[in-house]
Write an enzyme that holds these catalytic residues in place. Sequence first.
Site, PDB file in Angstrom:
ATOM      1  N   ASP A 277       0.592  -1.174  -0.071  1.00 57.89           N
ATOM      2  CA  ASP A 277       0.024  -0.054   0.047  1.00 57.89           C
ATOM      3  C   ASP A 277       1.117   1.264   0.036  1.00 57.89           C
ATOM      4  O   ASP A 277       1.952   1.332   0.769  1.00 57.89           O
ATOM      5  CB  ASP A 277      -0.921   0.146   1.139  1.00 57.89           C
ATOM      6  CG  ASP A 277      -1.782   1.186   1.105  1.00 57.89           C
ATOM      7  OD1 ASP A 277      -2.722   0.829   0.456  1.00 57.89           O
ATOM      8  OD2 ASP A 277      -1.710   2.190   1.888  1.00 57.89           O
TER       9      ASP A 277
ATOM     10  N   HIS B 291      -3.682  15.611  -8.170  1.00 58.73           N
ATOM     11  CA  HIS B 291      -3.824  14.335  -8.673  1.00 58.73           C
ATOM     12  C   HIS B 291      -2.366  14.112  -9.616  1.00 58.73           C
ATOM     13  O   HIS B 291      -2.082  12.994  -9.717  1.00 58.73           O
ATOM     14  CB  HIS B 291      -5.048  13.974  -9.452  1.00 58.73           C
ATOM     15  CG  HIS B 291      -6.211  13.560  -8.384  1.00 58.73           C
ATOM     16  ND1 HIS B 291      -6.479  12.442  -7.558  1.00 58.73           N
ATOM     17  CD2 HIS B 291      -7.180  14.618  -8.138  1.00 58.73           C
ATOM     18  CE1 HIS B 291      -7.631  12.592  -7.159  1.00 58.73           C
ATOM     19  NE2 HIS B 291      -7.997  13.815  -7.089  1.00 58.73           N
TER      20      HIS B 291
ATOM     21  N   ASP C 225      -0.246  11.253  -9.224  1.00 65.42           N
ATOM     22  CA  ASP C 225       0.181  10.362 -10.250  1.00 65.42           C
ATOM     23  C   ASP C 225       1.818  10.113 -10.339  1.00 65.42           C
ATOM     24  O   ASP C 225       2.108   8.958 -10.516  1.00 65.42           O
ATOM     25  CB  ASP C 225      -0.366  10.693 -11.852  1.00 65.42           C
ATOM     26  CG  ASP C 225      -1.756  10.840 -11.793  1.00 65.42           C
ATOM     27  OD1 ASP C 225      -2.210   9.893 -11.087  1.00 65.42           O
ATOM     28  OD2 ASP C 225      -2.242  11.121 -12.778  1.00 65.42           O
TER      29      ASP C 225
ATOM     30  N   ASP D 208      -4.172   2.830  -4.702  1.00 68.82           N
ATOM     31  CA  ASP D 208      -2.564   3.248  -4.216  1.00 68.82           C
ATOM     32  C   ASP D 208      -2.373   1.738  -3.749  1.00 68.82           C
ATOM     33  O   ASP D 208      -1.342   1.496  -2.966  1.00 68.82           O
ATOM     34  CB  ASP D 208      -2.846   4.009  -2.755  1.00 68.82           C
ATOM     35  CG  ASP D 208      -3.675   3.478  -1.926  1.00 68.82           C
ATOM     36  OD1 ASP D 208      -4.539   2.693  -2.303  1.00 68.82           O
ATOM     37  OD2 ASP D 208      -3.865   4.272  -0.797  1.00 68.82           O
TER      38      ASP D 208
ATOM     39  N   ARG E 170      15.042  -4.684   0.899  1.00 71.49           N
ATOM     40  CA  ARG E 170      14.994  -4.034  -0.129  1.00 71.49           C
ATOM     41  C   ARG E 170      14.269  -2.910  -0.577  1.00 71.49           C
ATOM     42  O   ARG E 170      14.639  -2.091  -1.135  1.00 71.49           O
ATOM     43  CB  ARG E 170      14.970  -5.130  -1.229  1.00 71.49           C
ATOM     44  CG  ARG E 170      15.903  -6.315  -1.481  1.00 71.49           C
ATOM     45  CD  ARG E 170      15.546  -7.347  -2.330  1.00 71.49           C
ATOM     46  NE  ARG E 170      16.710  -8.366  -2.670  1.00 71.49           N
ATOM     47  CZ  ARG E 170      16.430  -9.609  -3.396  1.00 71.49           C
ATOM     48  NH1 ARG E 170      15.266  -9.518  -4.199  1.00 71.49           N
ATOM     49  NH2 ARG E 170      17.339 -10.561  -3.470  1.00 71.49           N
TER      50      ARG E 170
END
Length: 358
Positions: A237, A250, A254, A280, A298
């Site tokens: 998430d 937005h 993006d 998301d 990682r």
Amino acid sequence: MQYQEKLESLVEAVQQLSLARDLDSVAAIVRGAARKLAGSDGASLVLRDAGQCYYFDEDAISPLWKGQRFPLSQCISGWCMLNRTAVAIEDIYADERIPHAAYRPTFVRSLLMTPIRTIEPIGAIGSYWAQHHTPSADETHLLQTLANATSVALENIQMHAELEQRVLDRTEELARTNQLLREEMLERERAEREVRLLSLTDELTGLHNRRGFQVLATQELEVVRRLHQPCRLIFIDLDGLKQVNDRHGHAAGDVMIRQAAELMRVVFSEADVLARWGGDEFAVLALDPIDEATVRRRVEAGLKQLAALHANQPYVLSLSVGVIDPADTPGATLSELLVQADAAMYAIKAGKPSRVPA
């Protein structure tokens, strides 16, 4: 040569002409047969070429006019074709129809010119003698019969040539059509691949979309289970996307999503199935034998690199990662495993301090 022998020679020539398939073959037959039938010292095959007489070939005791062209109105072969009748001349220098200058270098003293086809002649057969000679009715008849057979042979050659050309044209047309069909098929296959790709790909990130992940991850999961190979299902998430959208628009959100996708490409291998699950959320089926601690290490290393590269952006990229081992629930479907991975992710997210992007 007696008349019967000449008649047999004529029959043989007619048979040969019926088998001839090119002009050179016709010429070779005609020039030899004409000399035999007329008992002459020379013979020529003359073809009508528009308004000219073309001396195509010859068989004679010395050269005549092979390869030369003369106007129809200025040579005896042209007169023969224009008048559609045979003409015999015992003394060529006593006949005004003969262009004497053209004949003086030759041996010719007498001749017989026979039209090839009496209706719209397409040529003529010339027979020539070095001594004065008056062709007999038999000789004239035999040569006219040879000329008639030559007409048929020439028409057959033209017919075969036209047929071969039609076959060539048709073959080329089919080749062009086949090429167009191949190109159309390739274009259709390309378009179908693009459609399939679009139907499985998230437009914003280039990762698989939800449908693509369900299709590909299900297939891969079946394979690893059958081969008893390790894998991990990971649910991710993107923290704080709503706040970024609300505060910075937005477009900034993006960019944040695309950065998360790029991070996933760095953290996971090309063999893994990566997807933007929606909004998301991201999902990964990792096919490498990678443990949860390595995944988190990682991801954290990648986040630090991104933070250094984009120190001036108005947010700090943060991810919540849930990792499960499908081997722990062997009979679970992909959907059931995703529920488990989502729960694991939310457990991690709930333990994080509240982080409101700047």
